[in-house]
Write a protein that holds these residues in place. Structure first.
Motif: not given
Length: 150
Positions: A9-16, A66-77, A85-91
């Motif tokens: 998985k590539p790096a994930l940009q999550l908000v939650g 434990y988190w509950a999040c959505y992957e977001v494209q870009h959120m200013e506010e 939070i950013t989850i780095p790329a991993h296998r």
């Protein structure tokens, strides 16, 4: 074990939002957190990449975060009380199951990892991905991902 595989998985940009507490309070607190988060979905407007609910988590024998999040494209506010939070790329070692069979899914995934001699990356977060269909709340597909050492 036909449900198990290795994915990248590539790096994930999550908000939650998150919960941190003793393991004895799981899974009740995880369910409460996800329910609270899903009720706030409208606060994301068009920033959500998909309806997949990401639940990264990290813990030890005493407590977990434990988190509950959505992957977001870009959120200013960010919505009030939410964090980016950013989850780095991993296998990851992955298994597909349902929200009713998460315990069995983890048993199967750990057994497969042992067979394949795969080692968990202890400093990385694991992920639960809930593929929520708002028409069918009873049973939904889930992917369990455990990060692997390189």
């Amino acid at each position: 074990m036909e449900n198990c595989s290795i994915i990248s998985k590539p790096a994930l940009q999550l908000v939650g939002i998150h919960y941190c507490g003793p393991y004895s309070s799981f899974p009740d607190e995880a369910i409460r957190l996800q329910t609270e988060f899903l009720a706030r979905k409208h606060e994301f407007n068009d920033a959500i990449k998909s309806t997949v609910l990401y639940s990264p988590y990290y813990g030890n024998e005493a407590f977990a975060t434990y988190w509950a999040c959505y992957e977001v494209q870009h959120m200013e506010e960010l919505p009030p009380g939410m964090v980016r939070i950013t989850i780095p790329a991993h296998r990851y070692a992955m298994v597909a199951c349902s929200n009713k069979r998460i315990g069995e899914g983890y048993e199967q995934l750990h057994a497969w990892m042992n067979e394949e001699k795969l080692q968990k990356h202890d400093q990385a977060v694991s992920l639960e991905l809930f593929y929520i269909d708002e028409q069918h709340w009873e049973e939904e597909p889930v992917a369990l991902l455990i990060p692997l050492k390189d």
